[in-house]
Write a protein that holds these residues in place. Structure first.
Motif, PDB file in Angstrom:
ATOM      1  N   UNK A 241       0.841  -1.203   0.000  1.00 23.62           N
ATOM      2  CA  UNK A 241       0.000   0.000   0.000  1.00 23.62           C
ATOM      3  C   UNK A 241       0.877   1.254   0.000  1.00 23.62           C
ATOM      4  N   UNK A 242       1.928   1.212   0.801  1.00 20.34           N
ATOM      5  CA  UNK A 242       2.820   2.373   0.883  1.00 20.34           C
ATOM      6  C   UNK A 242       3.593   2.537  -0.428  1.00 20.34           C
ATOM      7  N   UNK A 243       4.080   1.411  -0.963  1.00 23.49           N
ATOM      8  CA  UNK A 243       4.826   1.479  -2.231  1.00 23.49           C
ATOM      9  C   UNK A 243       3.950   2.071  -3.327  1.00 23.49           C
ATOM     10  N   UNK A 244       2.704   1.662  -3.359  1.00 25.04           N
ATOM     11  CA  UNK A 244       1.781   2.166  -4.393  1.00 25.04           C
ATOM     12  C   UNK A 244       1.594   3.676  -4.253  1.00 25.04           C
ATOM     13  N   UNK A 245       1.393   4.108  -3.007  1.00 26.09           N
ATOM     14  CA  UNK A 245       1.234   5.555  -2.756  1.00 26.09           C
ATOM     15  C   UNK A 245       2.489   6.316  -3.178  1.00 26.09           C
ATOM     16  N   UNK A 246       3.665   5.669  -3.035  1.00 28.06           N
ATOM     17  CA  UNK A 246       4.926   6.337  -3.379  1.00 28.06           C
ATOM     18  C   UNK A 246       5.339   6.093  -4.829  1.00 28.06           C
ATOM     19  N   UNK A 247       4.420   5.532  -5.598  1.00 24.34           N
ATOM     20  CA  UNK A 247       4.627   5.276  -7.020  1.00 24.34           C
ATOM     21  C   UNK A 247       5.814   4.326  -7.296  1.00 24.34           C
ATOM     22  N   UNK A 248       5.874   3.274  -6.487  1.00 26.99           N
ATOM     23  CA  UNK A 248       6.791   2.161  -6.743  1.00 26.99           C
ATOM     24  C   UNK A 248       5.935   0.943  -7.044  1.00 26.99           C
ATOM     25  N   UNK A 249       6.372   0.094  -7.957  1.00 24.78           N
ATOM     26  CA  UNK A 249       5.694  -1.187  -8.193  1.00 24.78           C
ATOM     27  C   UNK A 249       5.955  -2.087  -6.993  1.00 24.78           C
ATOM     28  N   UNK A 250       5.039  -3.016  -6.758  1.00 24.65           N
ATOM     29  CA  UNK A 250       5.280  -3.900  -5.617  1.00 24.65           C
ATOM     30  C   UNK A 250       4.652  -5.263  -5.812  1.00 24.65           C
ATOM     31  N   UNK A 251       5.287  -6.245  -5.135  1.00 25.73           N
ATOM     32  CA  UNK A 251       4.738  -7.597  -5.053  1.00 25.73           C
ATOM     33  C   UNK A 251       4.739  -7.969  -3.572  1.00 25.73           C
ATOM     34  N   UNK A 252       3.585  -8.429  -3.097  1.00 26.82           N
ATOM     35  CA  UNK A 252       3.478  -8.899  -1.718  1.00 26.82           C
ATOM     36  C   UNK A 252       3.044 -10.361  -1.744  1.00 26.82           C
ATOM     37  N   UNK A 253       3.678 -11.174  -0.887  1.00 23.18           N
ATOM     38  CA  UNK A 253       3.323 -12.605  -0.833  1.00 23.18           C
ATOM     39  C   UNK A 253       2.859 -12.918   0.588  1.00 23.18           C
TER      40      UNK A 253
END
Ligand SMILES: C[S@@+](CC[C@H](N)C(=O)[O-])C[C@H]1O[C@@H](n2cnc3c(N)ncnc32)[C@H](O)[C@@H]1O
Length: 290
Positions: A241-253
């Motif tokens: 959620x934080x990465x998305x807000x900071x405009x970074x792509x992310x993968x969570x497992x």
């Protein structure tokens, strides 16, 4: 504007990551289940078995992290039979053998930790955030995390006599940064390796969620916009959620389906709504009141 992707995947990170190519991620920031903790929520393994359990997973982390990337591991050993367990220390040594460089240790000081009384120790108010890298030349945006110099600068630095400055300088044989005289009159300083952050104490539905400020700080320091962040033990999805807000792509497992659902909620809401509503907790509290 470039599209930012956030993905939550259900499964054991060791299996999920085996499907990924090498050198995909710029930053891994995560808090795994601690040894023997939270048996009633998401398992937990005996401290003696922890290293053995962790190594196949960290082998994947090592493979999928870019050579310029960083791995931040939030972990803390508990006390058992009147002693601190040594499994974290053993893990650090085992990770070094696996090929990681143990480049730094940040201390997360939990500013709001609750009071308590134990017969032979005081309340635990800090956790480790261990930094590991594949090489010595990793990405690090130090300016992005500068802090206001604060009042101490006036009192402490300006009162240094000329001799103090010269002595300090010759002792450390420093470059620009280590010479304290160079910091007099500046508005901002680089932070220390102690992070003073409150724990997450609102009504999030995960018992060990990160405060948003924790992944945020490491994402700022070790990535740029458009980079890709991995949290292999993503829980309620804070990192994504934080990465998305900071405009970074992310993968969570995440191994537990219920937490995957929780994590996906925030990703679906997206960055702008999270900002407007004052963060994910405000949104959750709000939705509960309706
Ligand atoms: C300490 S919590 C992480 C909390 C997270 N930082 C947050 O903000 O919500 C660790 C999580 O790892 C998950 N987990 C445990 N073993 C796992 C595995 N092998 N693969 C993926 N997730 C796992 C647990 O279910 C738990 O939700």
């Amino acid at each position: 504007m470039r599209e930012i992707k956030a993905e939550i995947i259900h499964g054991d990170c060791v299996n999920v990551l085996s499907e990924y190519s090498d050198n995909m991620f710029d930053l891994i920031v995560t808090s795994p289940p601690y040894a023997d903790k939270r048996k009633n929520t998401y398992g937990g393994m005996a401290p003696d078995k922890y290293v053995e359990w962790f190594l196949p997973r960290s082998e994947q982390f090592l493979r999928v992290l870019k050579p310029t990337g960083t791995f931040i591991l939030n972990i803390k050993e508990k006390a058992e039979n009147g002693e601190r367990h040594t499994f974290v220390l053993e893990l650090i040594l085992a990770l070094r053998k696996q090929g990681w460089l143990w480049t730094e240790e940040f201390i997360w000081h939990k500013k709001n930790c609750y009071p308590g009384k134990w017969p032979n120790r005081f309340r635990d108010a800090w956790e480790r955030c261990l930094q590991f890298n594949k090489t010595r030349h990793f990405k690090m945006n130090q300016k992005a995390v500068m802090v206001p110099m604060g009042d101490w600068a006036n009192a402490r630095l300006k009162s240094l006599g000329k001799n103090d400055v010269v002595r300090f300088d010759s002792q450390v044989r420093s470059g620009f940064g280590k010479n304290i005289a160079n910091w007099v009159g500046r508005e901002k300083a680089y932070p220390t390796n102690v992070l003073h952050l409150a724990t997450e104490c609102s009504n999030k539905e995960h018992s060990a969620a990160f405060p948003e400020a924790l992944p945020e700080w490491f994402i700022k320091l070790f990535t740029d916009e458009g980079d890709t962040v991995l949290d292999p033990f993503v829980g309620s999805g804070t990192t994504c959620a934080v990465a998305q807000r900071m405009r970074r792509n992310s993968v969570g497992i995440e191994i537990l389906a219920e937490y995957c659902g929780l994590a996906k909620e925030d990703i679906a809401v997206g960055d702008y709504q999270l900002f407007e509503k004052g963060g994910r907790n405000a949104r959750r509290n709000g939705s509960k009141n309706h």
